[in-house]
Structures are given as structure tokens and as C-alpha cells.
Scaffold this motif. Sequence first.
Motif, PDB file in Angstrom:
ATOM      1  N   HIS A  72      11.600  -5.520 -18.119  1.00  0.00           N
ATOM      2  CA  HIS A  72      10.632  -4.502 -18.530  1.00  0.00           C
ATOM      3  C   HIS A  72       9.324  -4.569 -17.749  1.00  0.00           C
ATOM      4  CE1 HIS A  72       9.414  -8.047 -20.815  1.00  0.00           C
ATOM      5  NE2 HIS A  72       8.237  -7.491 -20.933  1.00  0.00           N
ATOM      6  N   GLN A  73       9.133  -5.608 -16.928  1.00  0.00           N
ATOM      7  CA  GLN A  73       7.865  -5.779 -16.214  1.00  0.00           C
ATOM      8  C   GLN A  73       7.942  -5.598 -14.713  1.00  0.00           C
ATOM      9  OE1 GLN A  73       6.327  -9.603 -17.207  1.00  0.00           O
ATOM     10  NE2 GLN A  73       5.973  -9.097 -19.340  1.00  0.00           N
ATOM     11  N   GLY A  74       9.112  -5.367 -14.136  1.00  0.00           N
ATOM     12  CA  GLY A  74       9.113  -5.300 -12.684  1.00  0.00           C
ATOM     13  C   GLY A  74      10.399  -4.804 -12.064  1.00  0.00           C
ATOM     14  N   TYR A  75      10.359  -4.780 -10.719  1.00  0.00           N
ATOM     15  CA  TYR A  75      11.451  -4.249  -9.912  1.00  0.00           C
ATOM     16  C   TYR A  75      11.715  -5.179  -8.738  1.00  0.00           C
ATOM     17  CZ  TYR A  75      10.387  -0.065 -12.549  1.00  0.00           C
ATOM     18  OH  TYR A  75      10.163   0.804 -13.582  1.00  0.00           O
ATOM     19  N   SER A  76      12.974  -5.297  -8.377  1.00  0.00           N
ATOM     20  CA  SER A  76      13.363  -6.036  -7.185  1.00  0.00           C
ATOM     21  C   SER A  76      13.581  -5.006  -6.084  1.00  0.00           C
ATOM     22  CB  SER A  76      14.644  -6.825  -7.438  1.00  0.00           C
ATOM     23  OG  SER A  76      15.059  -7.461  -6.249  1.00  0.00           O
ATOM     24  N   CYS A  77      12.859  -5.163  -4.992  1.00  0.00           N
ATOM     25  CA  CYS A  77      12.897  -4.179  -3.906  1.00  0.00           C
ATOM     26  C   CYS A  77      13.251  -4.856  -2.588  1.00  0.00           C
ATOM     27  CB  CYS A  77      11.532  -3.507  -3.746  1.00  0.00           C
ATOM     28  SG  CYS A  77      10.904  -2.712  -5.226  1.00  0.00           S
ATOM     29  N   GLY A  78      13.754  -4.060  -1.683  1.00  0.00           N
ATOM     30  CA  GLY A  78      14.016  -4.523  -0.331  1.00  0.00           C
ATOM     31  C   GLY A  78      13.692  -3.416   0.639  1.00  0.00           C
ATOM     32  N   GLY A  79      13.077  -3.778   1.736  1.00  0.00           N
ATOM     33  CA  GLY A  79      12.718  -2.786   2.734  1.00  0.00           C
ATOM     34  C   GLY A  79      13.047  -3.258   4.129  1.00  0.00           C
ATOM     35  N   LEU A 138       7.378  -0.811   5.969  1.00  0.00           N
ATOM     36  CA  LEU A 138       8.751  -0.974   5.507  1.00  0.00           C
ATOM     37  C   LEU A 138       9.295   0.355   5.000  1.00  0.00           C
ATOM     38  CD1 LEU A 138       8.520  -4.211   3.306  1.00  0.00           C
ATOM     39  CD2 LEU A 138       9.359  -4.035   5.645  1.00  0.00           C
ATOM     40  N   GLU A 139      10.561   0.595   5.275  1.00  0.00           N
ATOM     41  CA  GLU A 139      11.278   1.711   4.667  1.00  0.00           C
ATOM     42  C   GLU A 139      12.102   1.134   3.524  1.00  0.00           C
ATOM     43  OE1 GLU A 139      15.007   4.595   5.639  1.00  0.00           O
ATOM     44  OE2 GLU A 139      13.543   4.341   7.249  1.00  0.00           O
ATOM     45  N   ILE A 140      11.837   1.575   2.322  1.00  0.00           N
ATOM     46  CA  ILE A 140      12.514   1.029   1.147  1.00  0.00           C
ATOM     47  C   ILE A 140      14.013   1.347   1.218  1.00  0.00           C
ATOM     48  CG2 ILE A 140      12.682   1.130  -1.381  1.00  0.00           C
ATOM     49  CD1 ILE A 140      10.143  -0.253  -0.322  1.00  0.00           C
ATOM     50  N   LEU A 180       8.176   5.090   2.659  1.00  0.00           N
ATOM     51  CA  LEU A 180       7.488   4.144   3.535  1.00  0.00           C
ATOM     52  C   LEU A 180       6.324   3.522   2.776  1.00  0.00           C
ATOM     53  CD1 LEU A 180       7.341   6.110   6.904  1.00  0.00           C
ATOM     54  CD2 LEU A 180       8.984   4.365   6.209  1.00  0.00           C
ATOM     55  N   ILE A 181       6.226   2.195   2.841  1.00  0.00           N
ATOM     56  CA  ILE A 181       5.082   1.480   2.282  1.00  0.00           C
ATOM     57  C   ILE A 181       4.559   0.540   3.357  1.00  0.00           C
ATOM     58  CG2 ILE A 181       5.956   1.591  -0.087  1.00  0.00           C
ATOM     59  CD1 ILE A 181       6.457  -1.513   0.258  1.00  0.00           C
ATOM     60  N   ILE A 182       3.339   0.091   3.173  1.00  0.00           N
ATOM     61  CA  ILE A 182       2.755  -0.887   4.090  1.00  0.00           C
ATOM     62  C   ILE A 182       2.598  -2.188   3.331  1.00  0.00           C
ATOM     63  CG2 ILE A 182       0.732  -1.484   5.471  1.00  0.00           C
ATOM     64  CD1 ILE A 182       0.331   1.534   5.906  1.00  0.00           C
ATOM     65  N   LEU A 183       3.114  -3.268   3.884  1.00  0.00           N
ATOM     66  CA  LEU A 183       3.002  -4.589   3.291  1.00  0.00           C
ATOM     67  C   LEU A 183       1.941  -5.368   4.049  1.00  0.00           C
ATOM     68  CD1 LEU A 183       4.626  -5.821   0.945  1.00  0.00           C
ATOM     69  CD2 LEU A 183       5.949  -7.054   2.639  1.00  0.00           C
ATOM     70  N   CYS A 184       1.006  -5.971   3.310  1.00  0.00           N
ATOM     71  CA  CYS A 184      -0.105  -6.708   3.928  1.00  0.00           C
ATOM     72  C   CYS A 184      -0.134  -8.133   3.398  1.00  0.00           C
ATOM     73  CB  CYS A 184      -1.445  -6.063   3.582  1.00  0.00           C
ATOM     74  SG  CYS A 184      -1.577  -4.343   4.012  1.00  0.00           S
ATOM     75  N   PHE A 185      -0.270  -9.085   4.300  1.00  0.00           N
ATOM     76  CA  PHE A 185      -0.526 -10.474   3.952  1.00  0.00           C
ATOM     77  C   PHE A 185      -1.228 -11.129   5.126  1.00  0.00           C
ATOM     78  CE2 PHE A 185       3.935  -9.827   4.979  1.00  0.00           C
ATOM     79  CZ  PHE A 185       4.166 -10.700   6.020  1.00  0.00           C
ATOM     80  N   GLU A 186      -1.895 -12.240   4.850  1.00  0.00           N
ATOM     81  CA  GLU A 186      -2.805 -12.833   5.835  1.00  0.00           C
ATOM     82  C   GLU A 186      -2.134 -13.321   7.113  1.00  0.00           C
ATOM     83  OE1 GLU A 186      -4.935 -15.786   3.624  1.00  0.00           O
ATOM     84  OE2 GLU A 186      -6.021 -14.283   2.474  1.00  0.00           O
ATOM     85  N   GLN A 187      -0.882 -13.722   7.050  1.00  0.00           N
ATOM     86  CA  GLN A 187      -0.240 -14.322   8.216  1.00  0.00           C
ATOM     87  C   GLN A 187       0.244 -13.311   9.242  1.00  0.00           C
ATOM     88  OE1 GLN A 187       0.402 -14.956   5.077  1.00  0.00           O
ATOM     89  NE2 GLN A 187       0.404 -17.134   4.723  1.00  0.00           N
ATOM     90  N   LEU A 198       0.849  -1.189   0.000  1.00  0.00           N
ATOM     91  CA  LEU A 198       0.000   0.000   0.000  1.00  0.00           C
ATOM     92  C   LEU A 198       0.883   1.237   0.000  1.00  0.00           C
ATOM     93  CD1 LEU A 198      -2.507  -1.083   2.795  1.00  0.00           C
ATOM     94  CD2 LEU A 198      -2.620  -1.567   0.353  1.00  0.00           C
ATOM     95  N   GLN A 199       0.615   2.115  -0.974  1.00  0.00           N
ATOM     96  CA  GLN A 199       1.383   3.334  -1.104  1.00  0.00           C
ATOM     97  C   GLN A 199       0.435   4.471  -1.482  1.00  0.00           C
ATOM     98  OE1 GLN A 199       3.366   3.977  -4.765  1.00  0.00           O
ATOM     99  NE2 GLN A 199       5.144   4.903  -3.813  1.00  0.00           N
ATOM    100  N   ARG A 200       0.289   5.432  -0.597  1.00  0.00           N
ATOM    101  CA  ARG A 200      -0.572   6.599  -0.838  1.00  0.00           C
ATOM    102  C   ARG A 200      -1.947   6.210  -1.377  1.00  0.00           C
ATOM    103  NH1 ARG A 200       3.369   8.488  -4.395  1.00  0.00           N
ATOM    104  NH2 ARG A 200       5.264   8.439  -3.210  1.00  0.00           N
ATOM    105  N   GLY A 201      -2.567   5.216  -0.783  1.00  0.00           N
ATOM    106  CA  GLY A 201      -3.912   4.809  -1.172  1.00  0.00           C
ATOM    107  C   GLY A 201      -3.983   3.825  -2.327  1.00  0.00           C
ATOM    108  N   ASP A 202      -2.870   3.575  -3.019  1.00  0.00           N
ATOM    109  CA  ASP A 202      -2.854   2.600  -4.115  1.00  0.00           C
ATOM    110  C   ASP A 202      -2.426   1.238  -3.593  1.00  0.00           C
ATOM    111  OD1 ASP A 202      -3.608   4.457  -6.085  1.00  0.00           O
ATOM    112  OD2 ASP A 202      -1.529   5.097  -6.361  1.00  0.00           O
ATOM    113  N   ARG A 203      -2.987   0.192  -4.220  1.00  0.00           N
ATOM    114  CA  ARG A 203      -2.671  -1.189  -3.832  1.00  0.00           C
ATOM    115  C   ARG A 203      -1.955  -1.874  -4.988  1.00  0.00           C
ATOM    116  NH1 ARG A 203      -6.982  -3.033   0.067  1.00  0.00           N
ATOM    117  NH2 ARG A 203      -6.719  -5.110  -0.767  1.00  0.00           N
TER     118      ARG A 203
END
Length: 142
Positions: free
Chosen positions: A114-121, A104-106, A91-98, A60-65
Motif C-alpha cells: 500500500h506504500q510503494g511501487y517496484s519500478c525498472g527503467g 530512464l524510460e520506464i 521518461l523520468i530523470i534519476l539524480c544521485f551524487e555519484q 524528477l517527473q514533470r517538475g516534481d521530485r
Amino acid sequence: MHDYQLSVTVSDQQWKSAIAHASAGHSEEDFFAEYGATPMIDDSRRRFRRVRARGRALALQRGDRYGVLTSDVSPMGIGFFSPVPFLPKELIILCFEQSEQITLEIRRCYRTDHQGYSCGGNFQSGPMPPGAYREFLDELKV
């Protein structure tokens, strides 16, 4: 301790609610089949060993999922693949059921293809103490 399989999940309904979804960059079957501790590199500067925790989560980032694919965890934070770039120190919020929502601070984010990014926080609250980390891993056991 680090040889069991860990997984992160969100429901199909939550996953479909995201405005964009990450790709693992190769076969999803191969991506989700890997588990256990990641190999250590001799000249690694890491303080903690990473453990694979493959699965789907929402960022979650500024209201976007965004639908992200988690790759690994450590007491410091979580690695994941994202469909969009995040800036360092953001800062982003990571959500999962467990787990409860995790802020997280990126720390890093680079284009993988061309389709994605590898991130760590890093966990915004700082490194998890050993007992809390053990409980967190227990929640992720398949």
C-alpha cells in the motif's frame, strides 16, 4: 567483479526536498545490507546480470521530485522503489551524487504494497558499453 558493495546517495537536504518518499517494504537495515550480484534464475530472459546498488536517489517527473530507493543496476538500466506509479514508456530523470542525471524510460512498474511501487527503467541512450558500465560501477563503489 560483482561482489563489492555499491551505493547511491543524495544529501539529506535533497532527500527532504522530495514531495514523497519510497519505502523498501521491509526493514531498511536489511535492504541496505544486501550487496553484490543478484542470483540468476535458470529461465531468465535477461541479457545482463543485475548488481545490487542500494541507496537514495531523486526521480524528477514533470517538475516534481520523488525520493526513490535504488535496488539494482545493469548495463540496460536501473531498478528502484518509488512512492508513486510511473507509466511504461514514460521518461523520468534519476539524480544521485555519484553520477550525472540519468534519463530512464520506464519499462515496468507494479504495486508492492500500500506504500510503494517496484519500478525498472532502461537508459534512454541505450545499453552502456562495457567500459562505460565498468566506470559507472566504479563511481558507485562504497
